[in-house]
Each structure stands twice: as structure tokens, then as C-alpha cells.
Scaffold this motif. Structure first.
Motif, mmCIF file in Angstrom:
data_model
loop_
_atom_site.group_PDB
_atom_site.id
_atom_site.type_symbol
_atom_site.label_atom_id
_atom_site.label_comp_id
_atom_site.label_asym_id
_atom_site.label_seq_id
_atom_site.Cartn_x
_atom_site.Cartn_y
_atom_site.Cartn_z
ATOM 1 N N ALA A 196 -25.928 30.912 -35.764
ATOM 2 C CA ALA A 196 -26.217 30.316 -37.073
ATOM 3 C C ALA A 196 -27.134 29.115 -36.897
ATOM 4 C CB ALA A 196 -24.915 29.887 -37.761
ATOM 5 N N LYS A 197 -27.682 28.673 -38.017
ATOM 6 C CA LYS A 197 -28.601 27.526 -37.977
ATOM 7 C C LYS A 197 -27.882 26.263 -37.523
ATOM 8 C CE LYS A 197 -31.690 24.783 -40.906
ATOM 9 N NZ LYS A 197 -32.238 24.607 -42.274
ATOM 10 N N VAL A 198 -26.644 26.091 -37.987
ATOM 11 C CA VAL A 198 -25.870 24.896 -37.653
ATOM 12 C C VAL A 198 -24.699 25.310 -36.771
ATOM 13 C CG1 VAL A 198 -24.550 22.948 -38.546
ATOM 14 C CG2 VAL A 198 -26.508 23.822 -39.846
ATOM 15 N N MET A 199 -24.711 24.850 -35.526
ATOM 16 C CA MET A 199 -23.643 25.164 -34.591
ATOM 17 C C MET A 199 -22.977 23.874 -34.127
ATOM 18 S SD MET A 199 -23.618 28.435 -34.481
ATOM 19 C CE MET A 199 -22.413 28.629 -33.160
ATOM 20 N N VAL A 200 -21.678 23.967 -33.860
ATOM 21 C CA VAL A 200 -20.887 22.797 -33.482
ATOM 22 C C VAL A 200 -20.189 23.061 -32.158
ATOM 23 C CG1 VAL A 200 -18.897 21.388 -34.117
ATOM 24 C CG2 VAL A 200 -20.528 22.074 -35.867
ATOM 25 N N TRP A 201 -20.251 22.090 -31.274
ATOM 26 C CA TRP A 201 -19.522 22.190 -30.016
ATOM 27 C C TRP A 201 -18.027 22.030 -30.236
ATOM 28 C CZ3 TRP A 201 -23.236 18.280 -27.292
ATOM 29 C CH2 TRP A 201 -24.306 18.982 -26.712
ATOM 30 N N THR A 202 -17.253 22.626 -29.350
ATOM 31 C CA THR A 202 -15.812 22.370 -29.332
ATOM 32 C C THR A 202 -15.586 20.970 -28.765
ATOM 33 O OG1 THR A 202 -15.523 23.207 -27.091
ATOM 34 C CG2 THR A 202 -15.366 24.820 -28.888
ATOM 35 N N ALA A 203 -14.346 20.498 -28.860
ATOM 36 C CA ALA A 203 -14.025 19.181 -28.318
ATOM 37 C C ALA A 203 -14.292 19.137 -26.819
ATOM 38 C CB ALA A 203 -12.561 18.848 -28.607
ATOM 39 N N THR A 204 -13.983 20.225 -26.118
ATOM 40 C CA THR A 204 -14.200 20.283 -24.671
ATOM 41 C C THR A 204 -15.684 20.215 -24.343
ATOM 42 O OG1 THR A 204 -12.227 21.668 -24.446
ATOM 43 C CG2 THR A 204 -13.743 21.609 -22.575
ATOM 44 N N GLN A 205 -16.493 20.974 -25.076
ATOM 45 C CA GLN A 205 -17.947 20.965 -24.850
ATOM 46 C C GLN A 205 -18.536 19.590 -25.140
ATOM 47 O OE1 GLN A 205 -18.752 24.101 -27.577
ATOM 48 N NE2 GLN A 205 -18.420 25.750 -26.087
ATOM 49 N N THR A 206 -18.069 18.969 -26.237
ATOM 50 C CA THR A 206 -18.558 17.633 -26.581
ATOM 51 C C THR A 206 -18.206 16.632 -25.495
ATOM 52 O OG1 THR A 206 -18.296 18.114 -28.950
ATOM 53 C CG2 THR A 206 -18.472 15.795 -28.308
ATOM 54 N N GLY A 207 -16.964 16.706 -25.022
ATOM 55 C CA GLY A 207 -16.538 15.811 -23.948
ATOM 56 C C GLY A 207 -17.366 16.008 -22.692
ATOM 57 N N ASN A 208 -17.695 17.266 -22.395
ATOM 58 C CA ASN A 208 -18.489 17.534 -21.192
ATOM 59 C C ASN A 208 -19.908 16.973 -21.324
ATOM 60 O OD1 ASN A 208 -17.730 19.035 -18.686
ATOM 61 N ND2 ASN A 208 -19.760 19.925 -19.034
ATOM 62 N N PHE A 209 -20.472 17.076 -22.536
ATOM 63 C CA PHE A 209 -21.806 16.504 -22.776
ATOM 64 C C PHE A 209 -21.780 14.982 -22.587
ATOM 65 C CE2 PHE A 209 -24.416 14.167 -25.848
ATOM 66 C CZ PHE A 209 -25.682 14.435 -25.325
ATOM 67 N N LEU A 210 -20.750 14.330 -23.132
ATOM 68 C CA LEU A 210 -20.649 12.875 -22.996
ATOM 69 C C LEU A 210 -20.427 12.480 -21.543
ATOM 70 C CD1 LEU A 210 -18.544 11.929 -26.153
ATOM 71 C CD2 LEU A 210 -21.013 11.683 -25.814
ATOM 72 N N ASP A 211 -19.615 13.258 -20.816
ATOM 73 C CA ASP A 211 -19.408 12.978 -19.384
ATOM 74 C C ASP A 211 -20.729 13.097 -18.632
ATOM 75 O OD1 ASP A 211 -16.742 12.551 -19.778
ATOM 76 O OD2 ASP A 211 -16.102 14.539 -19.096
ATOM 77 N N PHE A 212 -21.492 14.133 -18.963
ATOM 78 C CA PHE A 212 -22.785 14.360 -18.308
ATOM 79 C C PHE A 212 -23.763 13.229 -18.629
ATOM 80 C CE2 PHE A 212 -27.135 16.096 -18.621
ATOM 81 C CZ PHE A 212 -27.335 16.446 -17.289
ATOM 82 N N THR A 213 -23.795 12.823 -19.899
ATOM 83 C CA THR A 213 -24.714 11.765 -20.323
ATOM 84 C C THR A 213 -24.378 10.444 -19.634
ATOM 85 O OG1 THR A 213 -24.930 12.838 -22.477
ATOM 86 C CG2 THR A 213 -25.649 10.558 -22.330
ATOM 87 N N GLU A 214 -23.085 10.144 -19.565
ATOM 88 C CA GLU A 214 -22.657 8.904 -18.918
ATOM 89 C C GLU A 214 -22.921 8.951 -17.418
ATOM 90 O OE1 GLU A 214 -18.928 5.823 -19.346
ATOM 91 O OE2 GLU A 214 -18.483 7.979 -19.308
ATOM 92 N N ALA A 215 -22.608 10.101 -16.788
ATOM 93 C CA ALA A 215 -22.824 10.241 -15.339
ATOM 94 C C ALA A 215 -24.311 10.221 -15.001
ATOM 95 C CB ALA A 215 -22.194 11.541 -14.836
ATOM 96 N N SER A 216 -25.153 10.643 -15.945
ATOM 97 C CA SER A 216 -26.611 10.622 -15.742
ATOM 98 C C SER A 216 -27.176 9.218 -15.844
ATOM 99 C CB SER A 216 -27.304 11.520 -16.781
ATOM 100 O OG SER A 216 -26.888 12.854 -16.656
ATOM 101 N N GLU A 217 -26.321 8.269 -16.212
ATOM 102 C CA GLU A 217 -26.725 6.874 -16.400
ATOM 103 C C GLU A 217 -27.795 6.755 -17.487
ATOM 104 O OE1 GLU A 217 -27.805 5.397 -12.552
ATOM 105 O OE2 GLU A 217 -25.776 5.610 -11.739
ATOM 106 N N GLU A 218 -27.640 7.603 -18.508
ATOM 107 C CA GLU A 218 -28.531 7.559 -19.663
ATOM 108 C C GLU A 218 -28.373 6.223 -20.384
ATOM 109 O OE1 GLU A 218 -30.952 7.932 -22.799
ATOM 110 O OE2 GLU A 218 -30.921 9.361 -21.127
#
Length: 502
Positions: free
Chosen positions: A250-272
Motif C-alpha cells: 500500500a501507499k502508506v505502510m507502518v513498521w511494527t514496534a519491533t521493526q521501529t525499535g530496530n531502526f532506532l537501534d541502528f540509527t543510534e548505533a550508526s552515531e547519526e
């Protein structure tokens, strides 16, 4: 008061105007139609019989005479018949500014927006026209010209009104204030100022008997609305299908809580550097324009509140998208911790840049302190998502963690996070949808969710997010059942394996 025909021809000998006695009046196209009417007497009691015209046809003259007679009973209207829109707008703005200074009128930000509408659009476009002569056609012409600014059509349009609008935008510091085209929302805000002024011309100043802008913005009659695109959840099944076909459901897709958490972990670990902005969006869903427009003075880490009072969708600060967008967002302890670290980092950056630092006063800014461009946040988000996918692709080719980290100039910790699971594609704005969905799925009161997101109504929040929130809750329930082994149950009952899309 009967219309009559006259011209500006003069007698060849006396040089006096012939007026109604010109012998050529019977010829088609010669002269014009006029009419006189009885106006209120002057302050000294002197009789006044103003003339209207010229008009091409007698019918046009009669129509104008009817309008004039409707105003003639009002002495104020006659006195103001030569008042231009520009003059009236300035006078009205003075009244409103005076009211604001007493603390009873408009907020400064609203007054500033009105000042811009007057200076950049209304006065340059229509300021020379008399208030009594304004019609809906004038407004339509103005808005049509605004839509051409900073678009390819601007070069081909030689109209005087567009020339004046473009000239007004180039008067400040020798450059245009905006490099983007004019949005429909901005045109509507200019229309609101224009409509309000004309309403005051009718009800307060009594210059007119009608508001020519009434009903100008109508809905698209006859066309069925397609409705707002509702989000879908990236369930394990949809992730698996996407990996096989590459098709986003679909045009608008939403991550699950687990996927969102993994993205935030990745962003933080990347030192963004802008991790705090992504964190806040994923947790509480402020709009991109609201993130960019957020100011330090409205963020209280001691009390755990962020006041959202403005937004920057284009090149300058503006009001929030709706009145409901003006709100307070409560912050949890983790979000406060993240932003305390962010505040410390900004202080270090300020010391590093020294005198070259330009303090914009914004919560999120570039390293030199300048205000962020809205598109920059989306750009950083897209880079992170692409890097995540590239890391997984290289791992599939047999690359080591160390080699991947060097290739993409990131940390080994970020590589390990990316290898946990597949992260299907979403847009930056979909983090807002995800925040709404997770808040509802977590059992947070609908009204609170609506207020945090700045929605116009609770009904809107429930209509858009209720279904996907239920799906997220059900997905979490299945995962809990799969995670907890039960010796008294067959392995197949309630135990669903967690695929890499988790």
C-alpha cells in the motif's frame, strides 16, 4: 437617474464638451453610458449628484446604478467610494495591531502572517483597486497569478498582476523571499485575510453592502472523494511477500514496534547526528515541519514537555497545519535522556564553531546552528534506510562485519543491528503513522493520542489508525505465544515461527 449616452467630443468653435448633444451618439461604439444619482448631502448641506460611468452598454450602466443606489443611503459609503483596497488594508491592519498591543487582539505571529499577505500579495496585486469596485473576478485573477510564481508558467505569463507580485517578492534584500512555488494552503491563508478585510468593509466600515469573496472557495461538486489512504502494517507475511516480489502492499505502510525499535537501534548505533529527531518522531509523531520549526524555548527537559507552536513546511516559519496542531507533547524519561545528550552535543558544536556559529534557536539544527531545511530530515532518513539495506546485501555476499563497517563508514555495532532482521521500506512521514498506531495498540486513550498528534478530532484518529492498531496488537500476541514454550501444548498450537521480517 435614467442612464444616458454622452461623449467627450468638443464643439469645433467654442471647444466646449458636447456631451449628450453630440450628433455622433447614434453611431455604434461612439460615446458611453452614464447615470447620475442623488447622494447624501455634504457636511455643509450642499446637494450632491455624482455620476457613474462610462459603460459600454446601457445594461451595464443600470446594473452599476443599482449597486450605487444600494450604497447611497449610507453617507459613509459615499465618503469612502474612492478608498482603495491598499488604503483600507493598511487602516485595518493599524486597528488590529493597536488591539494586539492591549493584549486583547491577535497574537504577534498571526499579525506577522497578515502583514506578509498584505505586502507580498494583496497590495501588489489588487491594492490600487477601489474597495467598492472589487469583484470575485479580481480575487480569482490574483490567486491564478500566485499559482504561477516560481513555476515554468511564470516565464510565459506577461500579465501585469503577475509582474507586480514577482516585483514585490524581490524587494527585500534584492532577492526573492521564497524559491518554491506557492502552495494552495498559503493561497487560502491569503484569501482568509482578504475575506476578513472585505467582511469588515461591509459590517464595520460600511463601505460595501456585500462581500464579493463570499463562497469563492467551493468544494469540487460532483466528484467523489477517494478518501485518505489508510496505513497497513508490515506484518511478517507482508514482509515475506515483499522480499519475493518487491511490491509494497500500500501507499502508506507502518513498521511494527519491533521493526521501529530496530531502526532506532541502528540509527543510534550508526552515531547519526539527528538521531534525537528520529527518536521523537517514532515515539510521538510530530510532523516534519513541526520538528524543523521546534524552538529551544519551547522544550522543557526538566518538566518533560515539548510545546509545538509553529512549523516550517517551506522556507520560513508558519503556523501549524491546523489549530489543533498547536499543542503540548509529554516526553518519557528515555526521550528526555536522549535530548539531554543532544543538548550537550550542541553546546560542544557551538564551542567548536566559535564566532561562525549561527544560533537559530531551533531544537534541531545543522552543526553550525542554522535552521534545518525540512527536506534534509527526509534525506537523512532515506540514507539510513539505504545503508541498512546495503549492509544486509553485502552480508549476503559473504562480507565480514569489519569490512562492511569500513565500506559504509559506520560502526560494527550498527552492522550487527542491521543483520538482526529485514527492514521493509517506509517514508519518513510514516514514522508519524507508526507512532499513532503504537500508542493506540498500547492501550493509550484515543483522546490523548489525538492531542499528542495534533489531529483535529478523536474521530479522525480512530478512523485512520484503529484497524492497523488492532492488527499490531494481534501480531504482538502471536509473537508472545511463539516466544513462550509450553510443554503441555503441541508445538504447532499458537507457536508461530518468527521470520527475518519480524
Amino acid at each position: 437617474m435614467k442612464p444616458y449616452k454622452a461623449c467627450s467630443c468638443r464643439d469645433s468653435e467654442t471647444k466646449r464638451l458636447l456631451g449628450k448633444s453630440c450628433p455622433e451618439l447614434s453611431k455604434k461604439g461612439h460615446g458611453g453610458w452614464y447615470a447620475r444619482y442623488e447622494a447624501p448631502k455634504s457636511a455643509g448641506g450642499k446637494r450632491r449628484q455624482p455620476r457613474v460611468g462610462p459603460f459600454v452598454t446601457e445594461r451595464e450602466c443600470k446594473e452599476e446604478l443599482v449597486k450605487v443606489l444600494g450604497r447611497a443611503s449610507n453617507p459613509k459609503a459615499h465618503e469612502e467610494r474612492k478608498t482603495t483596497l491598499g488604503e483600507f488594508l493598511e487602516r485595518r491592519y493599524g486597528w488590529r495591531k493597536s488591539e494586539a498591543e492591549t493584549g486583547e487582539g491577535l497574537a504577534k505571529k498571526t499579525l506577522d502572517a497578515e502583514r506578509e499577505a498584505i505586502d507580498l500579495y494583496l497590495k501588489p496585486g489588487l491594492g490600487h483597486i477601489r474597495v467598492v469596485d472589487l469583484t470575485d473576478e479580481h480575487a480569482r485573477e490574483l490567486y491564478a497569478a500566485m499559482r504561477k510564481i516560481n513555476r515554468p508558467e511564470e516565464k510565459d505569463d506577461r500579465s501585469e498582476i503577475l509582474r507586480r507580485l514577482v516585483g514585490a517578492r524581490a524587494t527585500r534584500e534584492g532577492r526573492r523571499l521564497h524559491s518554491r512555488s506557492i502552495s494552495e494552503s498559503r493561497i487560502k491563508r491569503v484569501h482568509a485575510v482578504f475575506h476578513g478585510a472585505m467582511t469588515d468593509a461591509v459590517r464595520v466600515s460600511k463601505i460595501r453592502t456585500d462581500n464579493p469573496l463570499e463562497g469563492l472557495w467551493r468544494s469540487k461538486g460532483g466528484k467523489r472523494s477517494k478518501g485518505r489512504a489508510k496505513p497497513l502494517l508490515w506484518t511478517a507475511e507482508r514482509v515475506e511477500a515483499w522480499e519475493s516480489t518487491g511490491v509494497v502492499p500500500a501507499k502508506v505502510m507502518v513498521w511494527t514496534a519491533t521493526q521501529t525499535g530496530n531502526f532506532l537501534d541502528f540509527t543510534e548505533a550508526s552515531e547519526e547526528r539527528l538521531y534525537p529527531a528520529f527518536h521523537l518522531t517514532a515515539y510521538y509523531g510530530p510532523r516534519r515541519s513541526e520538528l524543523v520549526g521546534a524552538e529551544d524555548q519551547h522544550l522543557s527537559l526538566e518538566r518533560g514537555w515539548l510545546h509545538i507552536l509553529q512549523a516550517q513546511a517551506d522556507d520560513e516559519l508558519d503556523d501549524t497545519k491546523t489549530e489543533a496542531g498547536w499543542r503540548q507533547v509529554p516526553l518519557d524519561e528515555e526521550t528526555v535522556r536522549v535530548h539531554k545528550a543532544w543538548r550537550k552535543r550542541r553546546i560542544e558544536e557551538r564551542l567548536h564553531w566559535g564566532e561562525a556559529y549561527e544560533d537559530s534557536g531551533r531544537v534541531y539544527c545543522y552543526e553550525d546552528g542554522k535552521a534545518l531545511k525540512p527536506a534534509y530530515l527526509s534525506s537523512r532518513f532515506a540514507i539510513l534506510i539505504e545503508r541498512y539495506a546495503n549492509i544486509r546485501a553485502k552480508a549476503g555476499e559473504g562480507w565480514s562485519v569489519e569490512r562492511i563497517a569500513r565500506k559504509y563508514r559506520t560502526t560494527e555495532a550498527a552492522v550487527h543491528v542491521a543483520l538482526r532482521m529485514v527492514l521493509p521500506p517506509v517514508r519518513f512521514h510514516d514514522l508519524r503513522h507508526g507512532a499513532a498506531t503504537m500508542l493506540i495498540a498500547a492501550g493509550v486513550d484515543d483522546k490523548f493520542v489525538s492531542e499528542v498528534l495534533g489531529h483535529a478530532s478523536v474521530a479522525f484518529t480512530k478512523d485512520v489508525y484503529a484497524v492497523v492498531a488492532e492488527e499490531m496488537a494481534a501480531d504482538a500476541t502471536r509473537r508472545i505465544a511463539a516466544f513462550i514454550p509450553r510443554a503441555s501444548r503441541p508445538a504447532a498450537v499458537g507457536a508461530i515461527s518468527v521470520p527475518s521480517g519480524g
